[in-house]
Motif scaffolding. Sequence first.
Motif, PDB file in Angstrom:
ATOM      1  N   ALA A 121       0.828  -1.313  -0.020  1.00 39.42           N
ATOM      2  CA  ALA A 121      -0.135   0.035   0.006  1.00 39.42           C
ATOM      3  C   ALA A 121       0.973   1.302  -0.111  1.00 39.42           C
ATOM      4  CB  ALA A 121      -0.882  -0.089   1.265  1.00 39.42           C
ATOM      5  N   PRO A 122       0.572   2.077  -0.576  1.00 37.90           N
ATOM      6  CA  PRO A 122       1.395   3.600  -0.878  1.00 37.90           C
ATOM      7  C   PRO A 122       1.390   4.208   0.601  1.00 37.90           C
ATOM      8  CG  PRO A 122      -0.823   3.875  -1.816  1.00 37.90           C
ATOM      9  CD  PRO A 122      -0.785   2.409  -1.634  1.00 37.90           C
ATOM     10  N   MET A 123       2.288   4.662   1.055  1.00 36.95           N
ATOM     11  CA  MET A 123       2.578   5.227   2.311  1.00 36.95           C
ATOM     12  C   MET A 123       2.412   6.807   2.119  1.00 36.95           C
ATOM     13  SD  MET A 123       5.357   4.681   5.562  1.00 36.95           S
ATOM     14  CE  MET A 123       6.991   5.645   4.487  1.00 36.95           C
ATOM     15  N   ARG A 124       1.604   7.230   3.037  1.00 37.81           N
ATOM     16  CA  ARG A 124       1.176   8.838   2.942  1.00 37.81           C
ATOM     17  C   ARG A 124       2.104   9.485   3.883  1.00 37.81           C
ATOM     18  NH1 ARG A 124      -3.741  10.970   5.991  1.00 37.81           N
ATOM     19  NH2 ARG A 124      -3.898   9.299   7.482  1.00 37.81           N
ATOM     20  N   VAL A 125       2.653  10.748   3.824  1.00 41.76           N
ATOM     21  CA  VAL A 125       3.381  11.371   4.245  1.00 41.76           C
ATOM     22  C   VAL A 125       2.449  12.696   5.072  1.00 41.76           C
ATOM     23  CG1 VAL A 125       5.266  13.070   4.689  1.00 41.76           C
ATOM     24  CG2 VAL A 125       5.504  10.863   3.297  1.00 41.76           C
ATOM     25  N   THR A 126       2.224  12.793   6.380  1.00 42.97           N
ATOM     26  CA  THR A 126       1.411  13.778   6.886  1.00 42.97           C
ATOM     27  C   THR A 126       2.346  14.557   7.935  1.00 42.97           C
ATOM     28  OG1 THR A 126       0.899  12.353   8.819  1.00 42.97           O
ATOM     29  CG2 THR A 126      -0.699  12.271   6.662  1.00 42.97           C
ATOM     30  N   TYR A 127       1.746  15.985   8.416  1.00 44.83           N
ATOM     31  CA  TYR A 127       2.508  16.607   8.852  1.00 44.83           C
ATOM     32  C   TYR A 127       1.904  17.042  10.360  1.00 44.83           C
ATOM     33  CZ  TYR A 127       4.838  16.929   4.386  1.00 44.83           C
ATOM     34  OH  TYR A 127       5.509  16.677   3.326  1.00 44.83           O
ATOM     35  N   MET A 128       2.646  17.132  11.365  1.00 47.75           N
ATOM     36  CA  MET A 128       2.053  17.273  12.617  1.00 47.75           C
ATOM     37  C   MET A 128       3.170  18.133  13.367  1.00 47.75           C
ATOM     38  SD  MET A 128       0.605  14.611  15.601  1.00 47.75           S
ATOM     39  CE  MET A 128      -0.414  13.708  14.272  1.00 47.75           C
ATOM     40  N   PRO A 129       3.248  19.413  12.915  1.00 47.57           N
ATOM     41  CA  PRO A 129       3.882  20.432  13.622  1.00 47.57           C
ATOM     42  C   PRO A 129       3.593  20.605  15.058  1.00 47.57           C
ATOM     43  CG  PRO A 129       2.606  21.790  12.336  1.00 47.57           C
ATOM     44  CD  PRO A 129       2.265  20.122  12.074  1.00 47.57           C
ATOM     45  N   GLY A 130       4.408  21.270  15.925  1.00 45.30           N
ATOM     46  CA  GLY A 130       4.212  21.497  17.172  1.00 45.30           C
ATOM     47  C   GLY A 130       5.337  21.050  18.189  1.00 45.30           C
ATOM     48  N   GLY A 131       6.076  22.034  18.847  1.00 43.99           N
ATOM     49  CA  GLY A 131       7.021  21.602  19.902  1.00 43.99           C
ATOM     50  C   GLY A 131       8.139  20.907  19.379  1.00 43.99           C
ATOM     51  N   VAL A 132       8.378  21.207  18.039  1.00 44.71           N
ATOM     52  CA  VAL A 132       9.552  20.448  17.308  1.00 44.71           C
ATOM     53  C   VAL A 132       9.616  18.980  17.867  1.00 44.71           C
ATOM     54  CG1 VAL A 132      12.264  20.443  16.745  1.00 44.71           C
ATOM     55  CG2 VAL A 132      10.841  22.565  17.853  1.00 44.71           C
ATOM     56  N   GLY A 133       8.463  18.432  17.432  1.00 43.89           N
ATOM     57  CA  GLY A 133       8.217  16.855  17.715  1.00 43.89           C
ATOM     58  C   GLY A 133       7.464  16.557  18.878  1.00 43.89           C
ATOM     59  N   ALA A 134       7.410  17.532  19.623  1.00 44.21           N
ATOM     60  CA  ALA A 134       6.526  17.157  21.076  1.00 44.21           C
ATOM     61  C   ALA A 134       5.122  16.798  20.715  1.00 44.21           C
ATOM     62  CB  ALA A 134       6.539  18.421  22.146  1.00 44.21           C
ATOM     63  N   VAL A 135       4.340  17.459  19.865  1.00 38.50           N
ATOM     64  CA  VAL A 135       3.096  17.196  19.594  1.00 38.50           C
ATOM     65  C   VAL A 135       2.873  15.842  19.183  1.00 38.50           C
ATOM     66  CG1 VAL A 135       1.005  17.876  18.238  1.00 38.50           C
ATOM     67  CG2 VAL A 135       2.243  19.612  19.401  1.00 38.50           C
ATOM     68  N   ALA A 136       3.559  15.613  18.200  1.00 38.72           N
ATOM     69  CA  ALA A 136       3.563  14.200  17.567  1.00 38.72           C
ATOM     70  C   ALA A 136       3.801  13.231  18.352  1.00 38.72           C
ATOM     71  CB  ALA A 136       4.379  14.034  16.155  1.00 38.72           C
ATOM     72  N   TYR A 137       4.709  13.301  19.244  1.00 42.08           N
ATOM     73  CA  TYR A 137       5.241  12.181  20.121  1.00 42.08           C
ATOM     74  C   TYR A 137       4.153  11.962  21.113  1.00 42.08           C
ATOM     75  CZ  TYR A 137       8.829   9.785  23.018  1.00 42.08           C
ATOM     76  OH  TYR A 137       9.532   8.939  23.648  1.00 42.08           O
ATOM     77  N   ASN A 138       3.466  13.084  21.903  1.00 44.53           N
ATOM     78  CA  ASN A 138       2.429  12.923  22.607  1.00 44.53           C
ATOM     79  C   ASN A 138       1.168  12.387  22.015  1.00 44.53           C
ATOM     80  OD1 ASN A 138       2.435  14.515  25.758  1.00 44.53           O
ATOM     81  ND2 ASN A 138       4.022  15.176  24.107  1.00 44.53           N
ATOM     82  N   ALA A 139       0.941  12.862  20.803  1.00 45.94           N
ATOM     83  CA  ALA A 139      -0.367  12.333  20.070  1.00 45.94           C
ATOM     84  C   ALA A 139       0.119  10.637  19.494  1.00 45.94           C
ATOM     85  CB  ALA A 139      -0.473  12.894  18.762  1.00 45.94           C
ATOM     86  N   VAL A 140       1.000  10.408  19.540  1.00 45.85           N
ATOM     87  CA  VAL A 140       1.400   8.939  19.184  1.00 45.85           C
ATOM     88  C   VAL A 140       1.039   8.078  20.448  1.00 45.85           C
ATOM     89  CG1 VAL A 140       2.855   7.246  18.466  1.00 45.85           C
ATOM     90  CG2 VAL A 140       2.525   9.218  17.056  1.00 45.85           C
ATOM     91  N   VAL A 141       1.806   8.295  21.409  1.00 43.92           N
ATOM     92  CA  VAL A 141       1.822   7.696  22.894  1.00 43.92           C
ATOM     93  C   VAL A 141       0.433   7.945  23.418  1.00 43.92           C
ATOM     94  CG1 VAL A 141       2.758   7.637  25.387  1.00 43.92           C
ATOM     95  CG2 VAL A 141       4.009   8.299  23.281  1.00 43.92           C
ATOM     96  N   ALA A 142      -0.362   8.854  23.387  1.00 45.84           N
ATOM     97  CA  ALA A 142      -1.626   9.058  24.130  1.00 45.84           C
ATOM     98  C   ALA A 142      -3.025   8.504  23.201  1.00 45.84           C
ATOM     99  CB  ALA A 142      -2.136  10.237  24.553  1.00 45.84           C
ATOM    100  N   GLN A 143      -2.714   8.685  21.922  1.00 43.90           N
ATOM    101  CA  GLN A 143      -3.794   8.547  20.969  1.00 43.90           C
ATOM    102  C   GLN A 143      -3.701   7.235  19.867  1.00 43.90           C
ATOM    103  OE1 GLN A 143      -4.771  12.203  19.355  1.00 43.90           O
ATOM    104  NE2 GLN A 143      -4.601  13.318  21.206  1.00 43.90           N
ATOM    105  N   ARG A 144      -2.485   6.993  19.634  1.00 43.62           N
ATOM    106  CA  ARG A 144      -2.072   5.920  18.585  1.00 43.62           C
ATOM    107  C   ARG A 144      -1.224   4.769  19.047  1.00 43.62           C
ATOM    108  NH1 ARG A 144      -1.575   9.052  12.722  1.00 43.62           N
ATOM    109  NH2 ARG A 144      -2.716  10.697  13.060  1.00 43.62           N
ATOM    110  N   ALA A 145      -1.269   4.763  20.462  1.00 42.90           N
ATOM    111  CA  ALA A 145      -0.457   3.864  20.984  1.00 42.90           C
ATOM    112  C   ALA A 145      -0.287   2.406  20.298  1.00 42.90           C
ATOM    113  CB  ALA A 145      -0.511   3.606  22.530  1.00 42.90           C
TER     114      ALA A 145
END
Length: 325
Positions: A60-84
């Motif tokens: 399957a083709p892999m899409r690239v999405t953008y989640m700016p904020g806190g130089v990585g902090a927003v994405a890190y927290n989102a993955v741990v808390a919501q996409r664990a």
Amino acid sequence: MKTVFSTLALATACLAFSGQLLAGEPKRPECIAPAKPGGGFDLTCKLAQSGLKDGGLLKAPMRVTYMPGGVGAVAYNAVVAQRADDPGTIVAFSSGSLLNLAQGKFGRYDEHAVRWLAAVGTDYGAITVRADSPYQTLNDLVDALKKDPASIVFGAGATIGGQDWMQTALIARAAGIDPKNLRYVAFEGGGETLTAMLGGHVQVTSSGLGEVTPQLAANKVRILAVLADERLPGKLAAIPTAKEQGYDISWPVIRGFYVGPEVSDEQYGWWKQQFDAMLASEDFATLREQRDLLPLAMTGDELNAFVLKQVEEYKALAGEFGLVQ
């Protein structure tokens, strides 16, 4: 009767294999670049996107999405808390991510909160000006800073204490300049920083080398120094190091990926297997070189051990600059 049993066994095996494939390969693979488009995280995601696709390692083709904020902090927290436990999401990280983790900038989650998956290349820090800048060498820049540190505005894709700030702070300290006296504008990602410099809003950028080399080829920038132990190979050999200009500073930048903490061992193992295959490919080596990254291949336990060791070293470095509370 034997034929019936053989057919039944074969069908069962096919179903089992199909089940393993569905459990391993995600239906909607996604790579999150935790910044705005155009910077190092974007570069990292697109490298994996191309490498896995070209190698036939992801159907399957892999899409690239953008989640700016806190130089990585927003994405890190989102993955741990919501996409664990999301098996389809991988997230780009760099040495800058680890430096921020070392300073507690990712909130309540530390370096043990995710599963470190793969490192696919290494970059180096770079100090860059516009092609029409009056600063021809790193020493030209440092001399101007010594006369008036407030006369030059640095741009970087991070906050105070971040990777890009640290690169300039190390040079300033080596030159006897208090890093706290530097004028510094933080942007959300290397792409935004480079745009600001090309537009004349800042005079100097501190970034990863791979973020600025496309503009170097277009003759729009001049790289005053690469923060490597020695000159880099090939088309990058003309760029001087900080060391040869009298500043004993090296800043390698790891580029890689992590997944959520509850991704199953089977799903994590599938990703690891795909990255191991990609990293062993000569075609991927060519792809990586085209993006001005150097070889670095670590996955699984080896990468996890590297990350934990690197974070401890960054904690000590951050302490030297009074950045750890």
